[in-house]
Write a protein that holds these residues in place. Sequence first.
Motif, PDB file in Angstrom:
ATOM      1  N   ASP A   1     -18.418  -5.300  -2.156  1.00  0.00           N
ATOM      2  CA  ASP A   1     -19.406  -4.826  -1.176  1.00  0.00           C
ATOM      3  C   ASP A   1     -19.839  -5.928  -0.216  1.00  0.00           C
ATOM      4  O   ASP A   1     -20.737  -5.721   0.612  1.00  0.00           O
TER       5      ASP A   1
ATOM      6  N   ASP B   1      -8.640  -6.333  -2.646  1.00  0.00           N
ATOM      7  CA  ASP B   1     -10.010  -6.748  -2.372  1.00  0.00           C
ATOM      8  C   ASP B   1     -10.467  -7.855  -3.311  1.00  0.00           C
ATOM      9  O   ASP B   1     -11.459  -8.531  -3.027  1.00  0.00           O
TER      10      ASP B   1
ATOM     11  N   ARG C   1       0.830  -1.209   0.000  1.00  0.00           N
ATOM     12  CA  ARG C   1       0.000   0.000   0.000  1.00  0.00           C
ATOM     13  C   ARG C   1       0.864   1.259   0.000  1.00  0.00           C
ATOM     14  O   ARG C   1       0.522   2.264  -0.640  1.00  0.00           O
TER      15      ARG C   1
ATOM     16  N   GLN D   1     -14.079   4.544  -8.737  1.00  0.00           N
ATOM     17  CA  GLN D   1     -13.821   4.664  -7.307  1.00  0.00           C
ATOM     18  C   GLN D   1     -12.840   3.609  -6.798  1.00  0.00           C
ATOM     19  O   GLN D   1     -12.348   3.705  -5.681  1.00  0.00           O
ATOM     20  N   TYR D   2     -12.558   2.584  -7.617  1.00  0.00           N
ATOM     21  CA  TYR D   2     -11.624   1.530  -7.249  1.00  0.00           C
ATOM     22  C   TYR D   2     -10.315   1.682  -8.025  1.00  0.00           C
ATOM     23  O   TYR D   2     -10.294   2.225  -9.130  1.00  0.00           O
TER      24      TYR D   2
ATOM     25  N   GLU E   1      -4.613   4.827   0.143  1.00  0.00           N
ATOM     26  CA  GLU E   1      -5.243   5.094   1.431  1.00  0.00           C
ATOM     27  C   GLU E   1      -5.776   3.789   2.016  1.00  0.00           C
ATOM     28  O   GLU E   1      -6.095   2.847   1.282  1.00  0.00           O
ATOM     29  N   ASP E   2      -5.916   3.753   3.331  1.00  0.00           N
ATOM     30  CA  ASP E   2      -6.384   2.537   3.984  1.00  0.00           C
ATOM     31  C   ASP E   2      -7.760   2.104   3.476  1.00  0.00           C
ATOM     32  O   ASP E   2      -8.064   0.905   3.416  1.00  0.00           O
ATOM     33  N   SER E   3      -8.582   3.064   3.113  1.00  0.00           N
ATOM     34  CA  SER E   3      -9.949   2.753   2.694  1.00  0.00           C
ATOM     35  C   SER E   3     -10.076   2.459   1.197  1.00  0.00           C
ATOM     36  O   SER E   3     -11.144   2.067   0.728  1.00  0.00           O
ATOM     37  N   GLN E   4      -8.979   2.628   0.443  1.00  0.00           N
ATOM     38  CA  GLN E   4      -9.038   2.459  -1.006  1.00  0.00           C
ATOM     39  C   GLN E   4      -9.235   1.001  -1.395  1.00  0.00           C
ATOM     40  O   GLN E   4      -8.480   0.130  -0.970  1.00  0.00           O
ATOM     41  N   LYS E   5     -10.254   0.726  -2.217  1.00  0.00           N
ATOM     42  CA  LYS E   5     -10.518  -0.612  -2.692  1.00  0.00           C
ATOM     43  C   LYS E   5      -9.642  -0.896  -3.917  1.00  0.00           C
ATOM     44  O   LYS E   5      -9.488  -0.044  -4.794  1.00  0.00           O
TER      45      LYS E   5
ATOM     46  N   ASN F   1      -3.639  -8.422   0.186  1.00  0.00           N
ATOM     47  CA  ASN F   1      -4.255  -7.188   0.677  1.00  0.00           C
ATOM     48  C   ASN F   1      -5.323  -6.630  -0.250  1.00  0.00           C
ATOM     49  O   ASN F   1      -6.216  -5.900   0.188  1.00  0.00           O
TER      50      ASN F   1
END
Length: 340
Positions: free
Chosen positions: A299, A238, A153, A189-190, A159-163, A236
């Motif tokens: 999701d 998704d 990462r 967004q991904y 970012e930690d929240s980035q998919k 790591n």
Amino acid sequence: MKVLIYFESERLIKKSGIGRALEHQKEALTSVGIEYTLDPNCEDYDILHINTYGINSLSMVNQAKKRGKKVIYHAHSNGEDFKNSFVGSNQVATFYKKYLIKLYSEADRLIAPTIYAKEILESYGIEKPISVISNGIDLASFKPNQEKEKKFREYFKLEDSQKVVISVGLYFHRKGLLDFVEVARKFPQYTFIWFGHTPLYAVPKEIRQVVQGDHPDNVIFPGYIKGEIIEGAYSNADLFFFPSYEETEGIVLLEALASHQNVLVRDIPVYKGWLEKNKNVYMGQTNDEFQELIAAIIDKKVPDLTEAGFLVAQEKSIENVGLELEKVYQTVLTEKREGY
């Protein structure tokens, strides 16, 4: 027993799946205590285990046969997976297939990585015995590790929240690279990352243009990356999205499964008998299906299949591959002693 493992042009292929197959074979033989050499000038071996297809490979086979050695050909390639790869590959695919048939027919036994790959060889009329043995996976290297994931990462400034959705492969149409990019357009967004590299002069114009910049901002082509960065990416991310149209097995797929990662693949015949749709991986056929599945997986609207997928990888561990190779070697040597 001593085995000569031969890979022609080792430096050129080390970044490909066949290059990793070399490392896996070395580890597999070590795990069962079988002596091997990589020295093509060695003369005191019992079996030539050959993996490549160039002129030097043909020479090695002829030399081994003259010396009365047994030859095992590892069938990593066939006419089908040669298509839609390099520039001009489709134009010479028929010749390549005939050349492979000639090479494979010189062996005493063939090894195919999947039942599907074996069936293709049999459809060519090859009558040599064919054993099915996976290319294998080093489970320890792909065990999830927080430090590796952190390095991944940090390397990509995520970012930690980035998919994140990843894939790994050469820059081939056959690998589904264009589909990967088109699907990524639907998910701005991904972040989509395609690991791997092929010299751009060797691939068709449409692939070259996409890699060089004709792709959305959320797609990254970092090239060939090995070690902790990609190992961290496997566990790591998704999702591992592998839309390949044709494989003989897919070592990168085994790496993803070994990393306890959810996997989405194209529903193609090579997975018959070892991957099950909605059981250990997700499968789709069209980009629309891929989009629906990616949204649902990320999701968490569908079951997590990571543990079931890991069990598949576990069955194909380096240690298990070593035991299976040992059986094949012993069979070939027995045939030699009995005068076949």
